[in-house]
Design a protein around this motif. Structure first.
Motif, PDB file in Angstrom:
ATOM      1  N   ALA A   1       0.839  -1.209   0.000  1.00 11.07           N
ATOM      2  CA  ALA A   1       0.000   0.000   0.000  1.00 11.07           C
ATOM      3  C   ALA A   1       0.874   1.260   0.000  1.00 11.07           C
ATOM      4  CB  ALA A   1      -0.926  -0.010   1.218  1.00 11.07           C
ATOM      5  N   VAL A   2       1.934   1.254   0.807  1.00 13.96           N
ATOM      6  CA  VAL A   2       2.814   2.436   0.877  1.00 13.96           C
ATOM      7  C   VAL A   2       3.493   2.656  -0.478  1.00 13.96           C
ATOM      8  CG1 VAL A   2       4.906   3.383   1.929  1.00 13.96           C
ATOM      9  CG2 VAL A   2       3.168   2.306   3.374  1.00 13.96           C
ATOM     10  N   ALA A   3       4.031   1.583  -1.050  1.00 15.00           N
ATOM     11  CA  ALA A   3       4.748   1.716  -2.330  1.00 15.00           C
ATOM     12  C   ALA A   3       3.801   2.117  -3.459  1.00 15.00           C
ATOM     13  CB  ALA A   3       5.457   0.416  -2.671  1.00 15.00           C
ATOM     14  N   LEU A   4       2.521   1.766  -3.324  1.00 16.46           N
ATOM     15  CA  LEU A   4       1.569   2.083  -4.391  1.00 16.46           C
ATOM     16  C   LEU A   4       0.842   3.404  -4.133  1.00 16.46           C
ATOM     17  CD1 LEU A   4       0.397  -1.551  -5.041  1.00 16.46           C
ATOM     18  CD2 LEU A   4       1.460  -0.038  -6.718  1.00 16.46           C
ATOM     19  N   GLY A   5       1.288   4.159  -3.140  1.00 16.59           N
ATOM     20  CA  GLY A   5       0.839   5.550  -3.016  1.00 16.59           C
ATOM     21  C   GLY A   5      -0.311   5.809  -2.065  1.00 16.59           C
TER      22      GLY A   5
ATOM     23  N   ARG B   1       6.853   1.471  11.861  1.00 21.03           N
ATOM     24  CA  ARG B   1       8.241   1.214  11.408  1.00 21.03           C
ATOM     25  C   ARG B   1       8.235   0.643   9.987  1.00 21.03           C
ATOM     26  NH1 ARG B   1       9.087  -0.864  16.604  1.00 21.03           N
ATOM     27  NH2 ARG B   1       9.024  -2.999  15.810  1.00 21.03           N
ATOM     28  N   VAL B   2       7.294  -0.243   9.724  1.00 21.95           N
ATOM     29  CA  VAL B   2       7.186  -0.829   8.371  1.00 21.95           C
ATOM     30  C   VAL B   2       6.905   0.279   7.360  1.00 21.95           C
ATOM     31  CG1 VAL B   2       5.741  -2.316   6.906  1.00 21.95           C
ATOM     32  CG2 VAL B   2       6.474  -3.124   9.166  1.00 21.95           C
ATOM     33  N   ALA B   3       6.028   1.218   7.738  1.00 20.50           N
ATOM     34  CA  ALA B   3       5.686   2.315   6.818  1.00 20.50           C
ATOM     35  C   ALA B   3       6.910   3.191   6.530  1.00 20.50           C
ATOM     36  CB  ALA B   3       4.551   3.155   7.404  1.00 20.50           C
ATOM     37  N   VAL B   4       7.718   3.465   7.558  1.00 18.92           N
ATOM     38  CA  VAL B   4       8.935   4.269   7.353  1.00 18.92           C
ATOM     39  C   VAL B   4       9.868   3.549   6.376  1.00 18.92           C
ATOM     40  CG1 VAL B   4      11.050   5.116   8.458  1.00 18.92           C
ATOM     41  CG2 VAL B   4       8.842   5.439   9.594  1.00 18.92           C
ATOM     42  N   ALA B   5      10.107   2.266   6.626  1.00 20.75           N
ATOM     43  CA  ALA B   5      11.029   1.500   5.757  1.00 20.75           C
ATOM     44  C   ALA B   5      10.491   1.442   4.328  1.00 20.75           C
ATOM     45  CB  ALA B   5      11.225   0.098   6.321  1.00 20.75           C
ATOM     46  N   ALA B   6       9.178   1.243   4.196  1.00 20.18           N
ATOM     47  CA  ALA B   6       8.597   1.134   2.848  1.00 20.18           C
ATOM     48  C   ALA B   6       8.654   2.480   2.128  1.00 20.18           C
ATOM     49  CB  ALA B   6       7.156   0.634   2.943  1.00 20.18           C
ATOM     50  N   THR B   7       8.472   3.569   2.871  1.00 24.46           N
ATOM     51  CA  THR B   7       8.555   4.912   2.274  1.00 24.46           C
ATOM     52  C   THR B   7       9.966   5.159   1.743  1.00 24.46           C
ATOM     53  OG1 THR B   7       6.840   5.731   3.735  1.00 24.46           O
ATOM     54  CG2 THR B   7       8.274   7.389   2.759  1.00 24.46           C
ATOM     55  N   LYS B   8      10.963   4.799   2.555  1.00 24.64           N
ATOM     56  CA  LYS B   8      12.354   4.977   2.115  1.00 24.64           C
ATOM     57  C   LYS B   8      12.646   4.081   0.916  1.00 24.64           C
ATOM     58  CE  LYS B   8      14.344   6.162   6.600  1.00 24.64           C
ATOM     59  NZ  LYS B   8      15.365   5.827   7.574  1.00 24.64           N
ATOM     60  N   GLN B   9      12.173   2.851   1.009  1.00 28.03           N
ATOM     61  CA  GLN B   9      12.481   1.883  -0.055  1.00 28.03           C
ATOM     62  C   GLN B   9      11.940   2.346  -1.410  1.00 28.03           C
ATOM     63  OE1 GLN B   9      10.531  -0.413  -1.923  1.00 28.03           O
ATOM     64  NE2 GLN B   9      12.430  -1.183  -2.832  1.00 28.03           N
ATOM     65  N   CYS B  10      10.702   2.880  -1.409  1.00 34.44           N
ATOM     66  CA  CYS B  10      10.107   3.224  -2.713  1.00 34.44           C
ATOM     67  C   CYS B  10      10.450   4.653  -3.137  1.00 34.44           C
ATOM     68  CB  CYS B  10       8.593   3.011  -2.692  1.00 34.44           C
ATOM     69  SG  CYS B  10       7.696   4.225  -1.724  1.00 34.44           S
TER      70      CYS B  10
END
Ligand code: SAM
Length: 238
Positions: free
Chosen positions: A102-106, A132-141
């Motif tokens: 969901a984070v990577a898809l906006g 924490r998952v959201a932070v990592a996913a935001t950085k990743q994408c």
């Protein structure tokens, strides 16, 4: 000179007036040790509020780096619609997968929903982990905005909180195709847990203005349903 992307999920150390950003702690460690950044390197800074800067590493010491801000970008890699996802509480790993997608898809924000067929419990520990998952996913994408992950709340309360949205969608195998969305729309999107929504819940949502949307004939796992509908939404508006 290397071009590196560094993500700062805090705007505290980015001073727009002086045009200088100071990195310390884990962000400096990432830039200096993991990415081996050095003076002169070009960096993309992101603050988690949608803002990004091209910047240049000016000064480095053992555990801090000073950067000169060069060019500013608003809404960095953000979609022109805000999707507020209400997702039935899933078992831990499934929820993590759904969240990363969901984070990577906006997605704009995520609320874990307490619905009739939810079996997994929610807790402060799960909340902290989800953020924490959201932070990592935001950085990743590499997007500019860090989606907020709320505490779990009952389905009915979440629906009422979104009653004035111009699009309120409920994923259901009995639904129709995704309606046409406009730029700047705010979309409330409800996706069921492993057991789905009960008939009563679906009826109540429809009575309260939610449009059932189908993803096709086959029943998908919740995390696949999240990825599929967000891809459809983003391909319509981006
Ligand atoms: N046993 C549940 C049922 O039959 O409804 C399955 C729920 S499914 C694992 C989890 C959620 O994903 C559903 O509540 C729905 O929101 C969404 N979903 C799964 N497949 C879908 C499809 N083909 N169309 C629309 N939504 C779907």
């Amino acid at each position: 000179m290397a071009q590196i992307e560094v993500y700062i999920i805090s705007s505290e150390n980015i001073d727009r007036d002086t045009g200088i950003a100071k990195l310390s702690g884990p962000e400096a460690h990432h830039l200096l040790r993991v990415r081996r950044g050095k003076a002169g390197d070009q960096v993309v800074l992101i603050d988690g509020a949608g803002n990004a800067w091209h910047a240049q590493v000016a000064l480095v010491s053992k555990d801090t780096a000073h950067l000169t801000l060069l060019e500013y970008f608003e809404n960095w890699r953000e979609p022109p619609v805000q999707v507020h996802l209400g997702l039935g509480v899933l078992k831990k790993d499934r929820f993590t997968q759904a969240l990363e997608l969901a984070v990577a898809l906006g997605v704009y924000n995520v609320t874990p929903l307490l619905t009739r067929y939810v079996v997994a419990s929610w807790s402060d520990t799960r909340s902290e982990r989800a953020n924490r998952v959201a932070v990592a996913a935001t950085k990743q994408c590499g997007r500019g905005y860090l989606p907020e992950i709320s505490n779990a709340k009952p389905l009915h309360r979440w629906c009422i909180e979104h009653k004035d949205f111009n699009h309120k969608l409920l994923l259901s195998t009995d639904g129709e195709k995704l309606p046409y969305l406009g730029m700047g729309d705010e979309i409330a999107l409800a996706v069921g847990c492993e057991g789905g929504f009960s008939e009563d819940e679906e009826e109540w949502m429809i009575e309260n203005g939610f449009t059932p949307v189908s993803l096709g004939l086959r029943r998908l796992r919740s995390e696949a349903a999240v990825a599929s509908i967000l891809s459809q939404i983003m391909s319509q508006v981006e």
